[in-house]
Write an enzyme that holds these catalytic residues in place. Structure first.
Site, mmCIF file in Angstrom:
data_model
loop_
_atom_site.group_PDB
_atom_site.id
_atom_site.type_symbol
_atom_site.label_atom_id
_atom_site.label_comp_id
_atom_site.label_asym_id
_atom_site.label_seq_id
_atom_site.Cartn_x
_atom_site.Cartn_y
_atom_site.Cartn_z
ATOM 1 N N PHE A 188 -16.675 -23.520 29.169
ATOM 2 C CA PHE A 188 -16.944 -24.945 29.402
ATOM 3 C C PHE A 188 -16.036 -25.863 28.598
ATOM 4 O O PHE A 188 -15.863 -27.037 28.937
ATOM 5 C CB PHE A 188 -18.420 -25.267 29.143
ATOM 6 C CG PHE A 188 -18.794 -25.501 27.704
ATOM 7 C CD1 PHE A 188 -18.886 -26.791 27.197
ATOM 8 C CD2 PHE A 188 -19.090 -24.444 26.858
ATOM 9 C CE1 PHE A 188 -19.248 -27.017 25.876
ATOM 10 C CE2 PHE A 188 -19.454 -24.660 25.540
ATOM 11 C CZ PHE A 188 -19.534 -25.947 25.042
ATOM 12 N N LYS A 189 -15.431 -25.339 27.538
ATOM 13 C CA LYS A 189 -14.554 -26.190 26.717
ATOM 14 C C LYS A 189 -13.367 -26.719 27.533
ATOM 15 O O LYS A 189 -12.791 -27.755 27.213
ATOM 16 C CB LYS A 189 -14.047 -25.421 25.497
ATOM 17 C CG LYS A 189 -15.147 -24.769 24.648
ATOM 18 C CD LYS A 189 -16.034 -25.774 23.961
ATOM 19 C CE LYS A 189 -17.236 -25.157 23.291
ATOM 20 N NZ LYS A 189 -17.001 -24.476 22.059
ATOM 21 N N ASP A 190 -12.990 -26.003 28.609
ATOM 22 C CA ASP A 190 -11.898 -26.467 29.466
ATOM 23 C C ASP A 190 -12.205 -27.831 30.077
ATOM 24 O O ASP A 190 -11.290 -28.599 30.381
ATOM 25 C CB ASP A 190 -11.665 -25.491 30.623
ATOM 26 C CG ASP A 190 -11.026 -24.191 30.176
ATOM 27 O OD1 ASP A 190 -10.180 -24.223 29.272
ATOM 28 O OD2 ASP A 190 -11.383 -23.132 30.734
ATOM 29 N N LEU A 205 -11.238 -30.157 27.206
ATOM 30 C CA LEU A 205 -9.945 -29.909 26.562
ATOM 31 C C LEU A 205 -8.785 -29.894 27.546
ATOM 32 O O LEU A 205 -7.631 -29.873 27.137
ATOM 33 C CB LEU A 205 -10.011 -28.616 25.751
ATOM 34 C CG LEU A 205 -10.790 -28.796 24.443
ATOM 35 C CD1 LEU A 205 -11.173 -27.464 23.831
ATOM 36 C CD2 LEU A 205 -9.991 -29.624 23.444
#
Length: 497
Positions: free
Chosen positions: A111-113, A116
């Site tokens: 989920f950091k994509d 980021l």
């Protein structure tokens, strides 16, 4: 109207969105918060027909008011493109009576994509707007996913360098290989002999080191952050909750205005805080269910009103949640004081000095939208197996914590509201644990990581993501290791100072 930002500890105010994104952390160690949370200014029923990119613009324009329409739309278009393996960007999957919001279709399958992918574009645009003449050094601690997603986002972005610290034995092998094989002449990663909290505390110390800041400035560098302490990470995360509501409307699963529950597997508290911001903007969210693993500091906090990190740190099979200092909780604490920075600063001082603090009953009342729960590793593994056997749907170890917590919550409360569970990583990122959960320990015993990846593919019928295939043969490019006490020297060495 321009929206300004201020520190949760009172040391800075009147800061623009682009300045807050560039700076990362406020000078007094606080986190930047908008002076007020803006209201969504489009009718809910319109969300049903909007793309992810359109939704992103409608949400982010309200927070990033010093970016022009052209600048913001350009950042969004560059972020949410073919790097994602589905045009929907964040699809909803209905399984086991709930809706899994799949946040892992980006280039690093976590989920950091979602945030980021856009942060480098927001940051380089901010640097131009503010006439920054120094190279920006992104300094980040990771519990597994932020590091790779940040490195991928900033790789070879002109005017930036990135240094990531991660706990040597506190991430999965796939997570570690993703970081160690990262390309980009401006990327650096260092394993520390300690846990995530050691890495995060060390990074915060470096941000507060005035002497180091001066030395960096003289050499043409300035620090910023890609952790969720950066408001430029948090704002893009609000988008996918608004988008999910639109997808439910489009599918006819809810009526406009109908309240939904949101369940989030939680470590550093940023992902669930973004959902709370969405609720405060007017999105019809009923209850925010904060799901913890055995490092249940947040569960205990919501149950008792006392936040206490003085406890054993447990390494689990959901490593991105192995955290005892949930940095983003400070933003909720600040909001629960009625935005009283002095009260918040005093509580954060207590946390720093004693390792704990207790909030007032009035503050707890302001946090009544939250419910907490936790799942043991055994419950987590059992949930992966149960959901797969019942539905064929495969959960990663973090999403399974959320699913187990939600099932217990529903049984206890009888709350039948439609529910969205944030699905935070591809099962392939934790294939060892997932295959073991479904087939038993003998299925993984003595097998290497990629044999297990192939077994998961055969078992599930899900394609192996490119992010996993490419690290099978990619050479290791990074091999720095250090103790938490040597992080400053390591940063200086990596920057050639």
């Amino acid at each position: 109207m321009a929206l300004s930002y201020q520190s949760t500890r009172g040391g800075q105010s009147g800061v623009t969105a682009s300045q807050a994104i560039l700076q990362g952390l406020a000078v007094d160690g606080g986190l930047f918060m908008p002076a007020s949370i803006p209201a969504l200014d489009i009718p809910l029923d319109r969300l049903a027909s909007m793309t992810y990119q359109e939704t992103a613009y409608e949400v982010m324009k309200l927070f990033l008011t010093d970016y022009t329409e052209e600048e913001l739309k350009d950042c969004i278009a560059r972020a949410y493109d073919s790097k994602f393996d589905t045009e929907e960007i964040a699809p909803l999957a209905k399984a086991d009576g709930v809706y899994f919001l799949e946040l892992y279709h980006g280039s690093t399958i976590a989920f950091k994509d979602m945030a980021l992918s856009i942060l480098p574009h927001l940051m380089t645009t901010a640097a131009k707007k503010n006439h920054v003449d120094k190279e920006i050094v992104i300094l980040t601690a990771t519990s597994g996913d932020t590091g790779k997603a940040a490195m991928a986002g900033f790789a070879d972005v002109p005017g930036t360098r990135i240094i990531v610290f991660y706990p040597k034995d506190g991430v999965s092998r796939v997570q570690e290989l993703q970081m160690l094989t990262q390309k980009g002449e401006n990327t650096h990663v260092a394993a520390i002999y300690g846990n995530f909290d050691d890495a995060q505390t060390g990074v915060k110390k470096l941000f507060g080191d005035r002497e180091l800041a001066q030395e960096l400035a003289e050499k043409g560098f300035q620090f910023s952050s890609a952790n969720s302490i950066n408001i430029g990470r948090l704002v893009p995360q609000i988008v996918y909750y608004v988008y999910a509501y639109g997808k439910l409307l489009e599918a006819g699963e809810i009526e406009a205005g109908e309240k939904i529950n949101v369940v989030v597997p939680t470590g550093n508290f940023g992902n669930i805080l973004a959902a709370y911001f969405a609720k405060n903007m007017g999105l019809p969210i009923k209850t925010l269910i904060c799901a913890s693993n055995e490092n249940k500091v947040l569960y205990d906090f919501f149950k008792t009103g006392t936040y206490d990190r003085n406890r054993e740190f447990i390494l689990t099979n959901s490593p991105s949640m192995d955290i005892l200092i949930s940095s983003n909780l400070e933003r909720l604490i600040y909001m629960s004081t009625g935005c009283d920075s002095a009260v918040n600063a005093a509580l954060m001082k207590e946390l720093s000095e004693k390792g704990s603090y207790t909030v007032t009953d009035a503050m707890r009342e302001r946090m009544a939208d939250f419910a907490g729960g936790f799942a043991s590793q055994e419950q987590d593994m059992a949930e992966i197996r149960r959901v797969f056997e019942d539905t064929g749907y495969v959960l990663d170890t973090h999403t399974a914590v959320a699913a187990a917590v939600y099932r217990a919550y529903r049984a206890e409360t009888g709350d039948e509201a439609k529910t969205v569970i944030a699905s935070t990583a591809s099962p392939y990122k934790f294939s060892h644990s997932v295959v073991e959960a479904i087939q038993g320990p003998e299925a993984v015993e003595g097998r290497d990581e990629f044999a297990i990846v192939d077994a998961l593919c055969e078992l599930s019928g899900m394609d192996i993501p490119a992010a996993v295939e490419e690290i099978r043969t990619a050479p290791v490019r990074h091999d720095t290791q250090c103790s938490p006490e040597k992080m400053k020297e390591t940063v200086k060495a990596l920057l050639g100072l």
